[in-house]
Design an enzyme around this catalytic site. Structure first.
Site, PDB file in Angstrom:
ATOM      1  N   LYS A  84       0.843  -1.190   0.000  1.00 17.94           N
ATOM      2  CA  LYS A  84       0.000   0.000   0.000  1.00 17.94           C
ATOM      3  C   LYS A  84       0.881   1.243   0.000  1.00 17.94           C
ATOM      4  O   LYS A  84       1.768   1.395   0.859  1.00 17.94           O
ATOM      5  CB  LYS A  84      -0.848  -0.005   1.271  1.00 17.94           C
ATOM      6  CG  LYS A  84      -2.342   0.076   1.030  1.00 17.94           C
ATOM      7  CD  LYS A  84      -3.062  -0.072   2.346  1.00 17.94           C
ATOM      8  CE  LYS A  84      -4.496   0.372   2.254  1.00 17.94           C
ATOM      9  NZ  LYS A  84      -5.139   0.398   3.564  1.00 17.94           N
TER      10      LYS A  84
HETATM   11  O1  G3P Z   1      -7.841   1.003   5.192  1.00 11.53           O
HETATM   12  C1  G3P Z   1      -7.981   2.338   5.293  1.00 11.53           C
HETATM   13  C2  G3P Z   1      -9.358   2.903   5.524  1.00 11.53           C
HETATM   14  O2  G3P Z   1     -10.338   1.962   5.345  1.00 11.53           O
HETATM   15  C3  G3P Z   1      -9.446   3.720   6.775  1.00 11.53           C
HETATM   16  O3  G3P Z   1     -10.742   3.896   7.247  1.00 11.53           O
HETATM   17  O4  G3P Z   1     -12.333   4.529   9.030  1.00 11.53           O
HETATM   18  O5  G3P Z   1      -9.905   5.168   9.239  1.00 11.53           O
HETATM   19  O6  G3P Z   1     -11.368   6.282   7.588  1.00 11.53           O
HETATM   20  P1  G3P Z   1     -11.106   5.042   8.339  1.00 11.53           P
END
Ligand code: G3P
Length: 218
Positions: A84
């Protein structure tokens, strides 16, 4: 549409895989720090042994040369690892080089159609638009997913659209309707997807009726 779990928690991943509906995992430095680990490599290898699907593992560097060095190492940790890389200028440069080397990349922290197109042109295997974080600032995260899917289809880009930053089951429904290739979600959202009160009531009623009837199974 495929389902990935957005977590570094091995118990959650093992359960998702056991249910037979989870075909990959995405992690990020925040998710890894939530579970804590002595060794990033050991944690990633553990996760990669639980699922044979793609496991996204993020670099923790800001400049292209640092990202390249880490990505090359990470790519050797397991055959199902996808590195990533953030959708920055440095990330784009690193992605172009990595994909030419045959290392698969998931371009993360994507917040615009322009960034997604660039990720596809750089050869990324996945691009991860963050739906919830766009919603948080009053924008429409799912509209971005829809736009990216349309443009990728128009030009037959092979990059898969991985809807990320999913906060609730409605996000999942919407992502399915607009044609996201993958939705990565927290374990909690997967559990919410399964649950329906009418299913629970129905099971209870069927069992009660059966027991009261005195019928025999064999
Ligand atoms: O994998 C990264 C992403 O899904 C992060 O999500 O909830 O931290 O915005 P969030």
């Amino acid at each position: 549409m495929r389902i990935f779990l957005d977590t570094a928690n091995v118990d959650e991943i093992a359960h998702g895989v056991k249910l037979g509906v989870v075909s990959g995992v995405t992690t990020n430095p925040s998710l890894v720090s939530k579970v804590g680990c002595q060794s990033y490599q050991e944690l990633v290898q553990k996760i990669c042994s639980i699922t044979s699907g793609d496991v996204s593992v993020e670099v923790i560097e800001e400049d292209a040369s640092g990202m390249l060095a880490q990505a090359r190492q990470i790519s050797k940790w397991a055959s199902n690892v996808v590195v990533k890389v953030p959708a920055t200028e440095e990330g784009l440069e690193a992605t172009s080089i990595l994909t030419r080397e045959g290392i698969r990349v998931n371009m993360t922290l994507c917040f615009s159609l322009n960034q997604a197109v660039l990720a596809a042109l750089a050869g990324a295997s996945y691009v991860s638009p963050f739906v919830g974080r766009l919603d948080d600032i009053g924008e429409d995260g799912m509209a971005l997913i829809e736009d990216i899917v349309k443009v990728f289809n128009r030009y037959s880009y092979e990059t898969r659209v991985l809807a990320a930053s999913i906060r609730h089951p409605n996000h999942v429904l919407h992502a399915a309707r607009v044609g996201a290739h993958v939705v990565t979600m927290p374990y909690k959202v997967l559990k919410q997807m399964i649950k329906h009160p009418l299913t629970d009531n129905g099971v209870e009623r069927f069992l009660t009726d059966w027991r009261q009837s005195g019928s025999v199974f064999s």
